[in-house]
Design an enzyme around this catalytic site. Sequence first.
Site, PDB file in Angstrom:
ATOM      1  N   ARG A  82      47.410  35.105  37.861  1.00 60.29           N
ATOM      2  CA  ARG A  82      47.462  35.789  39.153  1.00 60.29           C
ATOM      3  C   ARG A  82      46.080  35.872  39.797  1.00 60.29           C
ATOM      4  NH1 ARG A  82      51.073  41.200  38.405  1.00 60.29           N
ATOM      5  NH2 ARG A  82      49.334  42.114  39.549  1.00 60.29           N
TER       6      ARG A  82
ATOM      7  N   ARG B 100      53.654  54.480  44.362  1.00 61.38           N
ATOM      8  CA  ARG B 100      52.316  54.292  43.832  1.00 61.38           C
ATOM      9  C   ARG B 100      51.314  55.270  44.413  1.00 61.38           C
ATOM     10  NH1 ARG B 100      52.286  48.861  41.933  1.00 61.38           N
ATOM     11  NH2 ARG B 100      50.247  48.216  41.209  1.00 61.38           N
TER      12      ARG B 100
ATOM     13  N   ARG C 216      47.412  36.993  30.607  1.00 60.76           N
ATOM     14  CA  ARG C 216      48.719  36.914  31.293  1.00 60.76           C
ATOM     15  C   ARG C 216      48.853  35.611  32.081  1.00 60.76           C
ATOM     16  NH1 ARG C 216      50.664  41.681  34.919  1.00 60.76           N
ATOM     17  NH2 ARG C 216      48.580  41.448  35.789  1.00 60.76           N
TER      18      ARG C 216
HETATM   19  P1  AP5 Z   1      51.822  44.852  40.637  1.00 65.15           P
HETATM   20  O1  AP5 Z   1      52.319  43.483  40.625  1.00 65.15           O
HETATM   21  O2  AP5 Z   1      52.767  45.980  40.536  1.00 65.15           O
HETATM   22  O3  AP5 Z   1      50.667  44.982  39.527  1.00 65.15           O
HETATM   23  P2  AP5 Z   1      50.170  46.199  38.601  1.00 65.15           P
HETATM   24  O4  AP5 Z   1      50.772  47.536  38.794  1.00 65.15           O
HETATM   25  O5  AP5 Z   1      48.715  46.123  38.688  1.00 65.15           O
HETATM   26  O6  AP5 Z   1      50.760  45.874  37.216  1.00 65.15           O
HETATM   27  P3  AP5 Z   1      50.774  44.487  36.560  1.00 65.15           P
HETATM   28  O7  AP5 Z   1      51.902  43.673  37.125  1.00 65.15           O
HETATM   29  O8  AP5 Z   1      49.403  43.919  36.577  1.00 65.15           O
HETATM   30  O9  AP5 Z   1      51.087  44.883  35.027  1.00 65.15           O
HETATM   31  P4  AP5 Z   1      52.431  45.265  34.315  1.00 65.15           P
HETATM   32  O10 AP5 Z   1      52.354  46.698  33.919  1.00 65.15           O
HETATM   33  O11 AP5 Z   1      53.625  44.826  35.094  1.00 65.15           O
HETATM   34  O12 AP5 Z   1      52.278  44.393  32.988  1.00 65.15           O
HETATM   35  P5  AP5 Z   1      53.037  43.066  32.502  1.00 65.15           P
HETATM   36  O13 AP5 Z   1      54.428  43.386  32.069  1.00 65.15           O
HETATM   37  O14 AP5 Z   1      52.829  41.950  33.458  1.00 65.15           O
HETATM   38  O15 AP5 Z   1      50.959  45.075  41.961  1.00 65.15           O
HETATM   39  C1  AP5 Z   1      50.014  44.118  42.375  1.00 65.15           C
HETATM   40  C2  AP5 Z   1      49.391  44.542  43.706  1.00 65.15           C
HETATM   41  O16 AP5 Z   1      50.416  44.594  44.709  1.00 65.15           O
HETATM   42  C3  AP5 Z   1      48.745  45.931  43.732  1.00 65.15           C
HETATM   43  O17 AP5 Z   1      47.410  45.904  43.261  1.00 65.15           O
HETATM   44  C4  AP5 Z   1      48.840  46.263  45.229  1.00 65.15           C
HETATM   45  O18 AP5 Z   1      47.855  45.591  45.959  1.00 65.15           O
HETATM   46  C5  AP5 Z   1      50.194  45.676  45.604  1.00 65.15           C
HETATM   47  N1  AP5 Z   1      51.283  46.651  45.449  1.00 65.15           N
HETATM   48  C6  AP5 Z   1      52.352  46.565  44.608  1.00 65.15           C
HETATM   49  N2  AP5 Z   1      53.138  47.641  44.725  1.00 65.15           N
HETATM   50  C7  AP5 Z   1      52.570  48.438  45.665  1.00 65.15           C
HETATM   51  C8  AP5 Z   1      52.898  49.700  46.220  1.00 65.15           C
HETATM   52  N3  AP5 Z   1      53.982  50.383  45.834  1.00 65.15           N
HETATM   53  N4  AP5 Z   1      52.084  50.206  47.177  1.00 65.15           N
HETATM   54  C9  AP5 Z   1      50.994  49.540  47.587  1.00 65.15           C
HETATM   55  N5  AP5 Z   1      50.598  48.353  47.101  1.00 65.15           N
HETATM   56  C10 AP5 Z   1      51.389  47.805  46.138  1.00 65.15           C
HETATM   57  O19 AP5 Z   1      52.205  42.783  31.142  1.00 65.15           O
HETATM   58  C11 AP5 Z   1      50.843  42.377  31.202  1.00 65.15           C
HETATM   59  C12 AP5 Z   1      50.590  41.299  30.128  1.00 65.15           C
HETATM   60  O20 AP5 Z   1      50.730  41.900  28.830  1.00 65.15           O
HETATM   61  C13 AP5 Z   1      51.578  40.137  30.153  1.00 65.15           C
HETATM   62  O21 AP5 Z   1      50.889  38.966  29.845  1.00 65.15           O
HETATM   63  C14 AP5 Z   1      52.602  40.479  29.059  1.00 65.15           C
HETATM   64  O22 AP5 Z   1      53.142  39.311  28.465  1.00 65.15           O
HETATM   65  C15 AP5 Z   1      51.730  41.246  28.056  1.00 65.15           C
HETATM   66  N6  AP5 Z   1      52.458  42.313  27.354  1.00 65.15           N
HETATM   67  C16 AP5 Z   1      53.391  43.160  27.852  1.00 65.15           C
HETATM   68  N7  AP5 Z   1      53.791  44.021  26.905  1.00 65.15           N
HETATM   69  C17 AP5 Z   1      53.085  43.732  25.785  1.00 65.15           C
HETATM   70  C18 AP5 Z   1      53.047  44.278  24.445  1.00 65.15           C
HETATM   71  N8  AP5 Z   1      53.820  45.324  24.094  1.00 65.15           N
HETATM   72  N9  AP5 Z   1      52.185  43.734  23.555  1.00 65.15           N
HETATM   73  C19 AP5 Z   1      51.382  42.680  23.902  1.00 65.15           C
HETATM   74  N10 AP5 Z   1      51.381  42.112  25.142  1.00 65.15           N
HETATM   75  C20 AP5 Z   1      52.218  42.640  26.079  1.00 65.15           C
HETATM   76 MG    MG Z   2      53.911  43.849  36.919  1.00 72.24          MG
END
Ligand code: AP5
Ligand code: MG
Length: 216
Positions: free
Chosen positions: A161, A88, A127
């Site tokens: 979340r 990241r 979500r």
């Molecule tokens: P993390 O959990 O990785 O969160 P993020 O990167 O912010 O991504 P999200 O999980 O929010 O989204 P996603 O892309 O996975 O989407 P999703 O599939 O859920 O990280 C959280 C925190 O942890 C960070 O802020 C940081 O603090 C820490 N962290 C983690 N990794 C780190 C690292 N390497 N270094 C440092 N800190 C770290 O989909 C979202 C929603 O949309 C869902 O409801 C889903 O059902 C819906 N959806 C999905 N696809 C579609 C579609 N095609 N059409 C309609 N709806 C859809």
């Molecule tokens: Mg995620």
Amino acid sequence: MRIVLVGPPGAGKGTQAALLAQTLSIPHISTGDLFRANISQGTELGRRAKEFMDAGQLVPDEVTVGMAQDRMAQPDAAQGFLLDGFPRNITQAEALDGVLRDNGQKLDAVLDLEVPEEEVVKRIAGRRICRKDSSHVYHVEYARPKAEGVCDQCGGELYQRDDDREETVRKRLSVYHSETEPIIDHYKAQGVVTTISALGSVPEVTERAMHVLGQD
Ligand code: AP5
Ligand code: MG
């Protein structure tokens, strides 16, 4: 295969990673899910991580890199893995380069999921995730569970979340642009990046990803 998924919060990384990992028979490694599992188990690592996650900031590299390396060293990851949310920043990308180099391995693909910010906001606002396993992801409109508030896969309670509050999401997006986006150029220099649109239905996006991976 060794694959990295990159994209802004709410792009659908976790949703796609679960489907792709199952089809490709490789583990889905999400650092966000690993942190959430530590938080729910009440570990010291979880306690440290939560402070940063709730503020929308990255958890410090000295915590994150070791945790990701330990997970990648597990036997189930010997033949490949799909990384979701790691690396990241450039430091983490260089740490991953080092691990792969030491093992005589390389990445097969970095999939960059592109999605407009207004779509991200809609996806995150609706979500819901499972309390027992945060890799079980739903949406109140786009990916509804069979029974409201209950996980289809394990019966766990669904909840929103803590870091999905509007203000925190804005901070996470800005951290994505400043710290995470630069890794795309880092991997472009290695010739492994493909950008795909994350708009459209979940199966449409999966199909695009499978095509890039040469698995269609
Ligand atoms: P993390 O959990 O990785 O969160 P993020 O990167 O912010 O991504 P999200 O999980 O929010 O989204 P996603 O892309 O996975 O989407 P999703 O599939 O859920 O990280 C959280 C925190 O942890 C960070 O802020 C940081 O603090 C820490 N962290 C983690 N990794 C780190 C690292 N390497 N270094 C440092 N800190 C770290 O989909 C979202 C929603 O949309 C869902 O409801 C889903 O059902 C819906 N959806 C999905 N696809 C579609 C579609 N095609 N059409 C309609 N709806 C859809
Ligand atoms: Mg995620």
